[in-house]
Design a protein around this motif. Structure first.
Motif, PDB file in Angstrom:
ATOM      1  N   UNK A  59       0.836  -1.194   0.000  1.00  0.00           N
ATOM      2  CA  UNK A  59       0.000   0.000   0.000  1.00  0.00           C
ATOM      3  C   UNK A  59       0.873   1.247   0.000  1.00  0.00           C
ATOM      4  N   UNK A  60       0.251   2.373  -0.279  1.00  0.00           N
ATOM      5  CA  UNK A  60       0.959   3.646  -0.215  1.00  0.00           C
ATOM      6  C   UNK A  60       1.459   3.893   1.201  1.00  0.00           C
ATOM      7  N   UNK A  61       0.637   3.534   2.201  1.00  0.00           N
ATOM      8  CA  UNK A  61       1.041   3.761   3.588  1.00  0.00           C
ATOM      9  C   UNK A  61       2.271   2.946   3.953  1.00  0.00           C
ATOM     10  N   UNK A  62       2.369   1.732   3.437  1.00  0.00           N
ATOM     11  CA  UNK A  62       3.551   0.924   3.714  1.00  0.00           C
ATOM     12  C   UNK A  62       4.797   1.588   3.136  1.00  0.00           C
ATOM     13  N   UNK A  63       4.663   2.145   1.938  1.00  0.00           N
ATOM     14  CA  UNK A  63       5.789   2.839   1.321  1.00  0.00           C
ATOM     15  C   UNK A  63       6.165   4.082   2.115  1.00  0.00           C
ATOM     16  N   UNK A  64       5.183   4.875   2.506  1.00  0.00           N
ATOM     17  CA  UNK A  64       5.460   6.068   3.309  1.00  0.00           C
ATOM     18  C   UNK A  64       6.128   5.681   4.623  1.00  0.00           C
ATOM     19  N   UNK A  65       5.659   4.603   5.229  1.00  0.00           N
ATOM     20  CA  UNK A  65       6.254   4.135   6.476  1.00  0.00           C
ATOM     21  C   UNK A  65       7.732   3.822   6.286  1.00  0.00           C
ATOM     22  N   UNK A  72      14.133   8.798   9.582  1.00  0.00           N
ATOM     23  CA  UNK A  72      14.363   8.829  11.037  1.00  0.00           C
ATOM     24  C   UNK A  72      15.655   8.103  11.401  1.00  0.00           C
ATOM     25  N   UNK A  73      15.821   6.921  10.790  1.00  0.00           N
ATOM     26  CA  UNK A  73      17.008   6.130  11.096  1.00  0.00           C
ATOM     27  C   UNK A  73      18.262   6.864  10.655  1.00  0.00           C
ATOM     28  N   UNK A 109       9.417  15.184   5.563  1.00  0.00           N
ATOM     29  CA  UNK A 109       8.593  13.997   5.731  1.00  0.00           C
ATOM     30  C   UNK A 109       8.542  13.590   7.198  1.00  0.00           C
ATOM     31  N   UNK A 110       9.612  13.886   7.930  1.00  0.00           N
ATOM     32  CA  UNK A 110       9.664  13.566   9.358  1.00  0.00           C
ATOM     33  C   UNK A 110       9.062  14.681  10.203  1.00  0.00           C
ATOM     34  N   UNK A 111       9.434  15.932   9.900  1.00  0.00           N
ATOM     35  CA  UNK A 111       9.085  17.055  10.781  1.00  0.00           C
ATOM     36  C   UNK A 111       8.107  18.054  10.171  1.00  0.00           C
ATOM     37  N   UNK A 112       7.644  17.786   8.974  1.00  0.00           N
ATOM     38  CA  UNK A 112       6.722  18.715   8.333  1.00  0.00           C
ATOM     39  C   UNK A 112       5.262  18.386   8.627  1.00  0.00           C
ATOM     40  N   UNK A 113       4.380  18.887   7.797  1.00  0.00           N
ATOM     41  CA  UNK A 113       2.950  18.644   7.956  1.00  0.00           C
ATOM     42  C   UNK A 113       2.640  17.160   7.796  1.00  0.00           C
ATOM     43  N   UNK A 114       1.899  16.552   8.714  1.00  0.00           N
ATOM     44  CA  UNK A 114       1.570  15.127   8.595  1.00  0.00           C
ATOM     45  C   UNK A 114       0.842  14.820   7.285  1.00  0.00           C
ATOM     46  N   UNK A 115       1.106  13.640   6.742  1.00  0.00           N
ATOM     47  CA  UNK A 115       0.435  13.216   5.514  1.00  0.00           C
ATOM     48  C   UNK A 115      -1.020  12.893   5.848  1.00  0.00           C
ATOM     49  N   UNK A 116      -1.996  13.521   5.156  1.00  0.00           N
ATOM     50  CA  UNK A 116      -3.412  13.274   5.453  1.00  0.00           C
ATOM     51  C   UNK A 116      -3.759  11.790   5.386  1.00  0.00           C
ATOM     52  N   UNK A 117      -4.445  11.313   6.410  1.00  0.00           N
ATOM     53  CA  UNK A 117      -4.901   9.932   6.422  1.00  0.00           C
ATOM     54  C   UNK A 117      -3.861   8.903   6.817  1.00  0.00           C
ATOM     55  N   UNK A 120       1.358   6.929  11.709  1.00  0.00           N
ATOM     56  CA  UNK A 120       2.692   6.352  11.866  1.00  0.00           C
ATOM     57  C   UNK A 120       2.663   5.196  12.859  1.00  0.00           C
ATOM     58  N   UNK A 121       3.457   4.152  12.611  1.00  0.00           N
ATOM     59  CA  UNK A 121       3.522   3.027  13.550  1.00  0.00           C
ATOM     60  C   UNK A 121       4.236   3.407  14.836  1.00  0.00           C
ATOM     61  N   UNK A 122       4.028   2.619  15.869  1.00  0.00           N
ATOM     62  CA  UNK A 122       4.553   2.950  17.194  1.00  0.00           C
ATOM     63  C   UNK A 122       6.076   2.892  17.256  1.00  0.00           C
ATOM     64  N   UNK A 123       6.717   2.109  16.386  1.00  0.00           N
ATOM     65  CA  UNK A 123       8.175   1.978  16.501  1.00  0.00           C
ATOM     66  C   UNK A 123       8.898   3.283  16.182  1.00  0.00           C
ATOM     67  N   UNK A 124       8.217   4.227  15.522  1.00  0.00           N
ATOM     68  CA  UNK A 124       8.840   5.533  15.264  1.00  0.00           C
ATOM     69  C   UNK A 124       9.154   6.249  16.575  1.00  0.00           C
TER      70      UNK A 124
END
Length: 217
Positions: A59-65, A72-73, A109-117, A120-124
């Motif tokens: 999914x797109x969300x998996x790619x964004x993740x 972050x890493x 992507x890390x510190x800007x405006x959150x992506x609508x919808x 983020x997973x908890x491991x972040x």
């Protein structure tokens, strides 16, 4: 049989395709922003069908993740490497800025405006705390200055964000000030808000850092 830990040809090919997908994703983000990210558009660029690409990212969300986790890493590694080389709080600030300037889209992507919808997973949280722990180490290494404040008292009972770090309230305040003010300057600079104002962003960043270190919370 492949040696233990060695990747099979299929695994290597999968890793290569995923890496190429992420490269195209960063190009899309740089052009139109993360909210416009499209797996189907990436598939066309790579000469693949949409269903074929979904075998690599469901999914797109998996790619964004994956993109956010990589970013972050990368920041955590940069900050940790600077600390390992003996960087103090000022040195960490410059490491942060160098990392951000090298790839503004990664920073936003890390510190800007959150992506609508997107959620983020908890491991972040763990990676973010790792970065903050390095800042807290550097903050606690500075000698305390001034007397306790009402906010220090507040932080004594509101320090979940610091994990189990033993830094005293004054160091917690210093690290928060560092994190908030320098990210504010970086966000404005990377978004182009200083363009045409006639001053040197390098000098402004350095001046803000000097002011933070002089205050020492």
């Amino acid at each position: 049989m492949a040696a233990t830990g060695a990747k099979t040809p299929r695994e290597r090919y999968r890793a290569q395709v995923r890496a190429e997908v992420k490269e195209h994703a960063w190009e899309q983000i740089a052009t139109a922003g993360a909210s416009a990210l499209s797996l189907n558009a990436i598939a066309k660029q790579m000469g693949m069908s949409g269903p074929a690409l979904y075998r690599y990212f469901a999914s797109r969300d998996e790619l964004i993740t994956e993109l956010i986790r990589d970013a972050y890493r990368g920041l955590a590694d940069a900050v940790r490497a600077a600390a390992a080389e003996g960087a103090d709080l000022a040195g960490l600030a410059h490491a942060l800025r160098e990392w951000a300037l090298a790839d503004p889209q990664r920073y936003f992507l890390v510190y800007g405006t959150p992506v609508p919808g997107y959620h983020a997973p908890e491991d972040f949280t763990g990676i973010a705390r790792e970065i903050m722990a390095t800042l807290l180490d550097a903050s606690a290494a500075l000698p305390p200055a001034g007397s306790a404040t009402a906010f220090h008292t507040h932080l004594e009972g509101h320090r979940d964000w610091a994990g189990d770090h033993p830094a005293p309230p004054a160091a917690l305040h210093r690290a928060l000030s560092f994190w908030a003010r320098l990210h504010g300057v970086l966000s404005l600079e990377l978004a182009g808000h200083f363009t045409g104002m006639g001053f040197d962003p390098d000098r402004f960043f350095a001046a803000e850092l000097d002011d933070l270190l002089a205050d020492r919370a």
